[in-house]
Each structure stands twice: as C-alpha cells, then as structure tokens.
Design a protein around this motif. Structure first.
Motif, PDB file in Angstrom:
ATOM      1  N   LYS A 269      -4.879  -1.508   4.035  1.00  0.00           N
ATOM      2  CA  LYS A 269      -5.435  -0.553   4.927  1.00  0.00           C
ATOM      3  C   LYS A 269      -4.485   0.408   5.892  1.00  0.00           C
ATOM      4  O   LYS A 269      -5.022   1.629   6.060  1.00  0.00           O
ATOM      5  N   SER A 270      -3.632  -0.258   6.208  1.00  0.00           N
ATOM      6  CA  SER A 270      -2.555   0.530   7.049  1.00  0.00           C
ATOM      7  C   SER A 270      -2.043   1.747   6.331  1.00  0.00           C
ATOM      8  O   SER A 270      -1.881   2.884   6.985  1.00  0.00           O
ATOM      9  N   LEU A 271      -1.441   1.501   5.060  1.00  0.00           N
ATOM     10  CA  LEU A 271      -0.921   2.511   4.265  1.00  0.00           C
ATOM     11  C   LEU A 271      -2.127   3.737   4.192  1.00  0.00           C
ATOM     12  O   LEU A 271      -1.824   4.769   4.142  1.00  0.00           O
ATOM     13  N   ARG A 272      -3.497   3.221   4.150  1.00  0.00           N
ATOM     14  CA  ARG A 272      -4.595   4.320   3.752  1.00  0.00           C
ATOM     15  C   ARG A 272      -4.601   5.255   5.039  1.00  0.00           C
ATOM     16  O   ARG A 272      -4.613   6.303   4.970  1.00  0.00           O
TER      17      ARG A 272
ATOM     18  N   LEU B 138      -3.237  10.393   8.230  1.00  0.00           N
ATOM     19  CA  LEU B 138      -2.752  11.106   9.103  1.00  0.00           C
ATOM     20  C   LEU B 138      -1.532  11.826   8.709  1.00  0.00           C
ATOM     21  O   LEU B 138      -1.521  13.093   9.330  1.00  0.00           O
ATOM     22  N   CYS B 139      -0.796  11.882   7.827  1.00  0.00           N
ATOM     23  CA  CYS B 139       0.226  12.550   7.326  1.00  0.00           C
ATOM     24  C   CYS B 139      -0.454  13.586   6.774  1.00  0.00           C
ATOM     25  O   CYS B 139       0.041  14.778   6.852  1.00  0.00           O
TER      26      CYS B 139
ATOM     27  N   GLU C 155      -9.568  10.989  -3.587  1.00  0.00           N
ATOM     28  CA  GLU C 155      -9.321  11.419  -2.366  1.00  0.00           C
ATOM     29  C   GLU C 155      -8.032  11.920  -2.132  1.00  0.00           C
ATOM     30  O   GLU C 155      -8.011  13.175  -1.439  1.00  0.00           O
ATOM     31  N   LEU C 156      -6.983  11.171  -2.687  1.00  0.00           N
ATOM     32  CA  LEU C 156      -5.625  11.721  -2.458  1.00  0.00           C
ATOM     33  C   LEU C 156      -5.522  13.117  -3.104  1.00  0.00           C
ATOM     34  O   LEU C 156      -5.139  14.148  -2.387  1.00  0.00           O
ATOM     35  N   CYS C 157      -6.228  13.504  -4.197  1.00  0.00           N
ATOM     36  CA  CYS C 157      -6.137  14.719  -4.757  1.00  0.00           C
ATOM     37  C   CYS C 157      -6.840  15.735  -4.153  1.00  0.00           C
ATOM     38  O   CYS C 157      -6.744  16.891  -4.117  1.00  0.00           O
TER      39      CYS C 157
ATOM     40  N   TRP D 175       3.223  -4.789   9.797  1.00  0.00           N
ATOM     41  CA  TRP D 175       2.667  -3.459   9.162  1.00  0.00           C
ATOM     42  C   TRP D 175       1.239  -3.497   8.961  1.00  0.00           C
ATOM     43  O   TRP D 175       0.436  -2.579   9.344  1.00  0.00           O
ATOM     44  N   PRO D 176       0.599  -4.719   8.944  1.00  0.00           N
ATOM     45  CA  PRO D 176      -0.838  -4.630   8.982  1.00  0.00           C
ATOM     46  C   PRO D 176      -1.521  -4.171  10.337  1.00  0.00           C
ATOM     47  O   PRO D 176      -2.805  -3.744  10.241  1.00  0.00           O
ATOM     48  N   ASP D 177      -0.936  -4.395  11.372  1.00  0.00           N
ATOM     49  CA  ASP D 177      -1.362  -3.629  12.552  1.00  0.00           C
ATOM     50  C   ASP D 177      -0.732  -2.357  12.932  1.00  0.00           C
ATOM     51  O   ASP D 177      -0.845  -1.714  14.090  1.00  0.00           O
TER      52      ASP D 177
END
Length: 266
Positions: free
Chosen positions: A65-68, A73-74, A116-118, A238-240
C-alpha cells in the motif's frame, strides 16, 4: 457508542492534520528542482508487523500500500526515475513461506496495478536476475514490461533478485567478453563503459536514496550508482511511509548543497 464516536473523531482529526501537513510540504517544494532519480530501500515490513503482534505477511501487504502511494505521488510530481528495492539476492535465505508470500504479492501487485500504471504513462523496468524467479513471478514481470514498454513517463525500476555485487559481476563479465571478442580494448574501459552494462544503463544515477526503518547501510543496493547520492534516513517503518514522508525527503534534499567531491564556490 460515545467511545466509538470519539474514536472516529480522533481518527478524522489525525487525517486532517496529515492532509494539512502534506499541503504545507507541497507548498514549500520547488517543483523545478526535484531529483531526476529517487531510490528507495523498502525496509521494516516484518518488524512493523511483529510490533503489532501480527505475522510478517501482514507487514509485507501493508508495504505494498505504501508503494502504491509513493508511485502515485512520483507520477503527480512528474519525477523521471524511481528505483525500489523489492527483493534482494540475499532474501532467498528467508523462510520458504515468507518468500512465497513475497512472490505472490509481487504478482498480485503487477496484475492489479498495471492498467493504472500504463494509464499514468509509467514504464516498468525490472532489475536483477529475473530468470531465477518462480515461473508465475517471471510471467507477471514479463507481462508488465510488455504492456508498459512504450510508456514515456516515470521509469519505475523494480529491483528483484537484485544485488549490487552481482550487478557488478555481470558488468565485468560482459566487458570481459567484449575484450575477448575484440570489440573493446583495455584503454576503452572507463566509467561510461561500465555504466552501459548496469541495469540502470541510460539512466542518471540516483540523486536521493531513501531508507526507512532506522537502519544505516546500503544493503548491497546500487553499489556503483550511489557514489554521490544524497541519503535520507528515517526511523519510520516502510508500511507507515507515505506521501508526507516522501515530500519531506524531497524538501530536505532541496535544502542540501551537492558537491560531487568538489568544493562550493560563492
């Protein structure tokens, strides 16, 4: 009932504070001076879950979820390159059950997020010895690469079965083969030639490395590429780690003076 309502109000208040902080950080950020390449060691999932009395798999799923959120944001900030350390060559030493969970989460993430990435023009670029991954993971990676190969926005490097030393060995072997084949001379071996044989060939080296979880080491990650990278370390697991943490890292990066081994001049 009163306690429940009070809990909801408290949660909403915290969410509002986070939103306000994010807006303030975004206001301070100079969008014309963002790093071209951000690298992240996604660390602390297991410890985060253990502290909550949950299995490590709970932490790994929260980490996705954090990665998403970070990738989103990037994209919003129009960053050019993002590299994340997803699975190292040393991670095979973990229990088989945990490895299976990590591989399944990788497959789930790629199939769920690829559309979604595409849609956001993100190109997936795997880094590492992909041939050694389980078949279903290799298939998911191949699918993501194929579907996103023509995208021209954020280059999303995903380090899978990756090790910095293994990457340098790969580069040395490929350059050695060029020498054997007469395609290269000893005098032509330089930094540019070595860079051509890295997984990040054609990309700028990371300007900023983010390491959550309170550790202070590079963990065999991008050993060549991190030569002059700015480090941003945090105790946050990382999860936070979310949008406001990434914004804070970018803002702190902008406040630094990069010297690349030289001196500052007035």
């Amino acid at each position: 009932m009163f306690k429940r309502l009070r809990g909801i109000r408290c949660k909403n208040s915290i969410q509002q504070d986070d939103n306000n902080l994010e807006k303030e950080l975004m206001r301070q950020l100079d969008l014309s001076r963002l790093p071209a390449h951000v690298a992240i060691i996604m660390d602390g999932n297991g410890r985060w879950a253990t502290k909550k009395g949950m299995p490590r798999s709970f932490g790994h799923r929260a980490g996705v979820k954090s990665l998403r959120e970070v990738v989103k944001l990037c994209v919003e900030l129009k960053l050019k390159h993002l590299t994340v350390y997803a699975f190292s060559t040393e991670n095979w030493k973990r229990p088989r059950e945990e490895i299976n969970i990590l591989m399944n989460l990788l497959v789930e993430y790629l199939y769920k997020e690829i559309d979604e990435l595409c849609a956001n023009n993100v190109r997936i670029n795997p880094m590492g010895i992909i041939s050694e991954l389980p078949e279903h993971a290799r298939e998911a990676v191949t699918m993501a690469v194929r579907k996103s190969e023509n995208n021209t926005g954020l280059v999303f490097n995903v380090a899978l079965n990756y090790g910095g030393r293994a990457e340098l060995i790969k580069a040395a072997k490929e350059i050695g083969q060029k020498l054997v084949d007469g395609e290269l001379t000893i005098d032509e071996i330089n930094e540019q030639e070595i860079a051509r044989h890295l997984y990040t060939a054609g990309q700028p080296d990371p300007d900023l490395l983010i390491r959550p979880s309170g550790d202070y080491r590079v963990s065999n990650f991008l050993l060549w590429q991190l030569a002059y990278t700015e480090f941003w370390l945090t105790d946050t697991m990382w999860p936070d780690f979310g949008r406001k943490e990434l914004l804070q890292a970018l803002l702190d990066y902008q406040r630094r003076e990069r010297r690349f081994g030289g001196l500052l001049h007035n």
